[in-house]
Motif scaffolding. Structure first.
Motif, mmCIF file in Angstrom:
data_model
loop_
_atom_site.group_PDB
_atom_site.id
_atom_site.type_symbol
_atom_site.label_atom_id
_atom_site.label_comp_id
_atom_site.label_asym_id
_atom_site.label_seq_id
_atom_site.Cartn_x
_atom_site.Cartn_y
_atom_site.Cartn_z
ATOM 1 N N GLN B 189 17.309 42.251 10.535
ATOM 2 C CA GLN B 189 16.911 41.039 10.870
ATOM 3 C C GLN B 189 17.739 40.103 9.965
ATOM 4 O OE1 GLN B 189 12.953 40.843 9.377
ATOM 5 N NE2 GLN B 189 12.019 41.207 11.568
ATOM 6 N N TYR B 190 17.794 38.865 10.424
ATOM 7 C CA TYR B 190 18.357 37.636 9.701
ATOM 8 C C TYR B 190 17.464 36.668 9.696
ATOM 9 C CZ TYR B 190 21.551 33.972 8.456
ATOM 10 O OH TYR B 190 22.043 32.702 8.071
ATOM 11 N N GLU B 191 17.019 36.151 8.529
ATOM 12 C CA GLU B 191 15.917 35.257 8.153
ATOM 13 C C GLU B 191 16.439 33.804 7.625
ATOM 14 O OE1 GLU B 191 13.030 36.851 5.652
ATOM 15 O OE2 GLU B 191 12.458 38.326 7.176
ATOM 16 N N ARG B 192 15.977 32.926 8.106
ATOM 17 C CA ARG B 192 16.059 31.575 7.542
ATOM 18 C C ARG B 192 14.610 30.959 6.972
ATOM 19 N NH1 ARG B 192 21.114 28.916 8.149
ATOM 20 N NH2 ARG B 192 20.276 27.254 6.915
ATOM 21 N N PRO B 193 14.290 31.428 5.960
ATOM 22 C CA PRO B 193 12.917 31.110 5.507
ATOM 23 C C PRO B 193 12.580 29.653 5.353
ATOM 24 C CG PRO B 193 13.796 32.894 4.103
ATOM 25 C CD PRO B 193 14.769 32.273 5.232
ATOM 26 N N SER B 194 13.598 28.814 5.068
ATOM 27 C CA SER B 194 13.484 27.489 4.783
ATOM 28 C C SER B 194 13.031 26.789 6.211
ATOM 29 C CB SER B 194 14.669 26.638 4.235
ATOM 30 O OG SER B 194 15.737 26.817 5.126
ATOM 31 N N MET B 195 13.586 27.436 7.344
ATOM 32 C CA MET B 195 13.354 26.971 8.677
ATOM 33 C C MET B 195 12.454 27.431 9.376
ATOM 34 S SD MET B 195 17.243 26.547 10.024
ATOM 35 C CE MET B 195 18.383 25.198 9.203
ATOM 36 N N GLY B 196 11.834 28.598 8.737
ATOM 37 C CA GLY B 196 10.797 29.252 9.544
ATOM 38 C C GLY B 196 11.195 30.350 10.659
ATOM 39 N N LEU B 197 12.445 30.531 10.338
ATOM 40 C CA LEU B 197 13.173 31.315 11.616
ATOM 41 C C LEU B 197 13.524 32.669 11.295
ATOM 42 C CD1 LEU B 197 15.568 28.420 12.964
ATOM 43 C CD2 LEU B 197 13.404 29.062 13.715
ATOM 44 N N THR B 198 13.390 33.518 12.067
ATOM 45 C CA THR B 198 13.836 35.043 11.827
ATOM 46 C C THR B 198 14.381 35.712 13.231
ATOM 47 O OG1 THR B 198 11.751 35.283 10.509
ATOM 48 C CG2 THR B 198 12.980 37.138 11.334
ATOM 49 N N LEU B 326 11.955 27.275 22.583
ATOM 50 C CA LEU B 326 11.457 26.079 22.245
ATOM 51 C C LEU B 326 10.648 26.337 21.072
ATOM 52 C CD1 LEU B 326 10.549 24.535 25.596
ATOM 53 C CD2 LEU B 326 12.679 24.405 24.336
ATOM 54 N N GLY B 327 10.613 25.468 20.202
ATOM 55 C CA GLY B 327 9.565 25.583 18.844
ATOM 56 C C GLY B 327 8.767 24.350 18.948
ATOM 57 N N VAL B 331 14.514 23.180 18.898
ATOM 58 C CA VAL B 331 14.939 24.256 19.829
ATOM 59 C C VAL B 331 15.973 25.058 19.063
ATOM 60 C CG1 VAL B 331 16.158 24.584 21.965
ATOM 61 C CG2 VAL B 331 14.549 22.565 21.647
ATOM 62 N N LEU B 332 15.783 26.251 19.208
ATOM 63 C CA LEU B 332 16.764 27.407 18.790
ATOM 64 C C LEU B 332 17.418 27.744 19.838
ATOM 65 C CD1 LEU B 332 17.233 28.793 16.335
ATOM 66 C CD2 LEU B 332 15.559 30.604 17.027
ATOM 67 N N ARG B 352 19.774 35.881 26.241
ATOM 68 C CA ARG B 352 18.351 36.088 26.483
ATOM 69 C C ARG B 352 17.578 36.984 25.714
ATOM 70 N NH1 ARG B 352 17.853 37.763 32.728
ATOM 71 N NH2 ARG B 352 18.609 39.786 31.690
ATOM 72 N N LEU B 353 18.388 37.956 25.494
ATOM 73 C CA LEU B 353 17.680 39.130 24.537
ATOM 74 C C LEU B 353 17.428 38.371 23.372
ATOM 75 C CD1 LEU B 353 16.605 41.778 24.019
ATOM 76 C CD2 LEU B 353 19.219 42.540 23.443
ATOM 77 N N LEU B 354 18.356 37.840 22.519
ATOM 78 C CA LEU B 354 18.260 37.451 21.157
ATOM 79 C C LEU B 354 17.075 36.004 21.266
ATOM 80 C CD1 LEU B 354 19.792 37.809 18.376
ATOM 81 C CD2 LEU B 354 20.655 38.913 20.436
ATOM 82 N N ALA B 355 17.158 35.297 22.355
ATOM 83 C CA ALA B 355 16.045 34.306 22.421
ATOM 84 C C ALA B 355 14.682 34.819 22.471
ATOM 85 C CB ALA B 355 16.515 33.250 23.673
ATOM 86 N N ARG B 356 14.459 35.735 23.151
ATOM 87 C CA ARG B 356 13.178 36.624 23.278
ATOM 88 C C ARG B 356 12.816 37.059 22.050
ATOM 89 N NH1 ARG B 356 14.126 39.789 27.962
ATOM 90 N NH2 ARG B 356 14.184 41.699 26.417
ATOM 91 N N ARG B 357 13.780 37.570 21.265
ATOM 92 C CA ARG B 357 13.319 38.426 20.163
ATOM 93 C C ARG B 357 13.093 37.407 18.789
ATOM 94 N NH1 ARG B 357 15.660 44.106 19.248
ATOM 95 N NH2 ARG B 357 15.063 45.180 21.028
ATOM 96 N N ALA B 358 13.818 36.287 19.064
ATOM 97 C CA ALA B 358 13.519 35.312 17.749
ATOM 98 C C ALA B 358 12.326 34.897 17.350
ATOM 99 C CB ALA B 358 14.412 33.913 18.068
ATOM 100 N N ARG B 359 11.867 34.794 16.119
ATOM 101 C CA ARG B 359 10.461 34.446 15.898
ATOM 102 C C ARG B 359 10.470 33.057 14.969
ATOM 103 N NH1 ARG B 359 9.090 38.826 12.842
ATOM 104 N NH2 ARG B 359 8.765 37.673 10.734
ATOM 105 N N ILE B 360 9.398 32.208 15.286
ATOM 106 C CA ILE B 360 9.558 30.992 14.705
ATOM 107 C C ILE B 360 8.089 31.175 13.972
ATOM 108 C CG2 ILE B 360 9.372 28.567 14.943
ATOM 109 C CD1 ILE B 360 10.956 28.745 17.791
#
Lengths: 109, 389
Positions: B189-198, B326-327, B331-332, B352-360
């Motif tokens: 996992q790679y997290e950016r907590p300040s942006m709320g992105l994982t 989309l968030g 947009v990520l 496509r795989l990374l975009a689908r697995r990203a979490r906002i």
């Protein structure tokens, strides 16, 4: 029984979700195919020739899309003139990649 | 992993149900079945014809499920060990690249040598992709009568060292390989907590932080990108070399983006080809759009497509692969820029795989209508796909 069905459903959903991951690994690790000599087919009437000079829509395997004016065809490729931002670029597409080649209805040549 | 845990939980539930049925007939049998291994076969035989306390199907499920869980557990352990080994090899490879580059830099008065040895594997990998996916590879040309071979694909600029100033104490220059070797590699996992992105990284993919990515970009004399939050790369495709590729992850925080757009690929292509240059919000190769190597597809707040472009001054085309997630407030973006022609299947699947697995996180998932508290971006999803403005 319910638990079994649930497990089966979960497994199938998981399998679909990871299809891209499997595809990526296959593409990364697929060995290079042996090169094959391409046999020359005897010349015969090419249906694409009838579209020369016309605006065409080209759909490729893998869901690609190209638009342009068909300028030439040969046994290996078709050649398009693509109008982009006020200029025209010549472009060639391998015939092996083409799924559909069709005229654009109502478009001026 | 989650499926494995679900199986273990299902086995536990079936076990409890079986014990409960046995307990209804005899508490002693229930207790013994619970604590004495193998004793459960006694009530199976004893209550075989008793419809209220028969547990033969429960036991059958426990046996089959137990075997599956045992095999699955072994496989997970092996996969984990393989992952650890691969990660160590990857780190070692990076470190060796740094050492090699340092030596070359010393020998050549501060000019770094290209990482020839390290590029061989990457070149072979991408050559394999080209051969197995010959789509659009060999015939892109400026003139219909003069096709250009993919062997003439433009090379990326060779990594060069930053020359030390003459009047100061010589410092060890930051080279491409040194910056690469010093980068911290994230997996899992790679997290950016300040942006709320994982970012949930698939197996065999690694991430570099934006800081490390910028250091590497600096050594390549590329402009820094303030919207870039990470690079993602496959562990078997090194960063150096003409055939290398990596994924740029960017957060475009201009606000909620209207996605109610025409989704006809032909309309999008025509619009994109008439768009003015220099107005794109996405990372890309610039130049002119020849067509879609993979037409845009839209699903579950994501869009993914592959452009075939002819960069300014280039004679062969390259691929720019994009996926957008989309968030609520932006947009990520996942982009592979300048991939060799013919590799669209690989790069499209990757973004496509990374975009689908990203979490906002933090309720920042995309709402279909503009939220009242969040500003709307001055462009739509169609504008982003067509790079119109």
């Amino acid at each position: 029984m319910r638990a079994t069905l649930f497990l089966a459903a979960f497994a199938s959903v998981n399998a679909v979700a990871d299809s891209d991951e499997i595809l990526i690994e296959q593409l990364i690790h697929r060995p290079a195919p042996a090169s094959k000599a391409t046999a020359q087919r005897p010349a015969k009437t090419d249906p694409a020739s009838a579209l020369l000079g016309q605006p065409v829509r080209v759909r490729t395997f893998g869901n690609g899309l190209y638009l342009g004016t068909l300028t030439a065809v040969d046994s290996n490729a078709i050649h398009l003139d693509i109008a982009v931002s006020g200029q025209v670029l010549a472009y060639a597409l391998p015939r092996s990649a083409i799924e559909v080649l069709e005229p654009i209805a109502g478009a001026a040549p | 992993m989650i499926a494995y845990l679900v199986l273990r939980i299902a086995l536990l539930i079936v076990m409890i149900l079986a014990i409960r049925r046995i307990w209804g007939a005899s508490a002693l049998h229930g207790l013994l079945s619970l604590f004495v291994p193998g004793y459960i076969f006694v009530p199976v035989v004893k209550y075989w014809n008793d419809p209220d306390h028969d547990v033969r199907w429960h036991v059958l499920f426990l046996l089959v499920g137990g075997l599956v869980a045992f095999w699955w557990g072994l496989r997970l352990v092996h996969e984990y060990q393989a992952d650890v080994t691969r990660a160590q090899e990857f780190q070692q490879q990076l470190a060796e690249q740094g050492d090699d580059e340092d030596g070359a830099a010393d020998d050549a008065d501060g000019t770094a040598a290209p990482l020839a040895d390290d590029t061989k594997d990457a070149a072979a990998t991408l050559a394999t992709v080209r051969q197995t996916h010959p789509l659009l590879v060999a015939t892109k040309s400026a003139s219909p009568t003069a096709p250009v071979s993919t062997a003439q694909l433009p090379s990326r600029p060779a990594p060069q060292a930053v020359a030390p100033t003459a009047d100061t104490k010589p410092e060890v220059p930051l080279t491409f390989a040194r910056a690469q070797a010093q980068a911290t590699v994230f997996r899992g996992q790679y997290e950016r907590p300040s942006m709320g992105l994982t970012l949930s990284l698939p197996d065999h993919f690694r991430a570099l932080s934006s800081v490390d990515a910028r250091r590497i970009e600096t050594t390549l004399h590329q402009p820094t990108d303030d919207r870039e939050i990470a690079w993602v790369l496959h562990e078997e495709v090194p960063l150096s070399g003409a055939s290398s590729w990596h994924m740029r992850v960017r957060w475009i925080d201009d606000g909620w983006v209207d996605a109610s757009v025409p989704r006809d690929a032909e309309h999008l292509l025509r619009t994109a080809q008439q768009a003015a240059k220099g107005t794109a919000h996405l990372a890309g190769s610039g130049g002119d759009l020849l067509g879609f190597a993979v037409a845009p597809s839209f699903a579950a707040n994501t869009a993914a497509w592959v452009e075939e472009r002819l960069p300014d001054g280039a004679s062969v085309s390259v691929l720019d692969c994009h996926a957008l997630r989309l968030g609520r407030k932006g947009v990520l973006e996942f982009s592979v820029v300048g991939a060799p022609a013919g590799s669209q299947a690989l790069c499209h699947a990757s973004v496509r795989l990374l975009a689908r697995r990203a979490r906002i996180d933090n309720g920042a998932e995309y709402p279909q209508h503009a939220p009242s508290e969040a500003a709307a971006a001055p462009y739509t999803l169609e504008d982003l796909v067509t790079q119109r403005r």
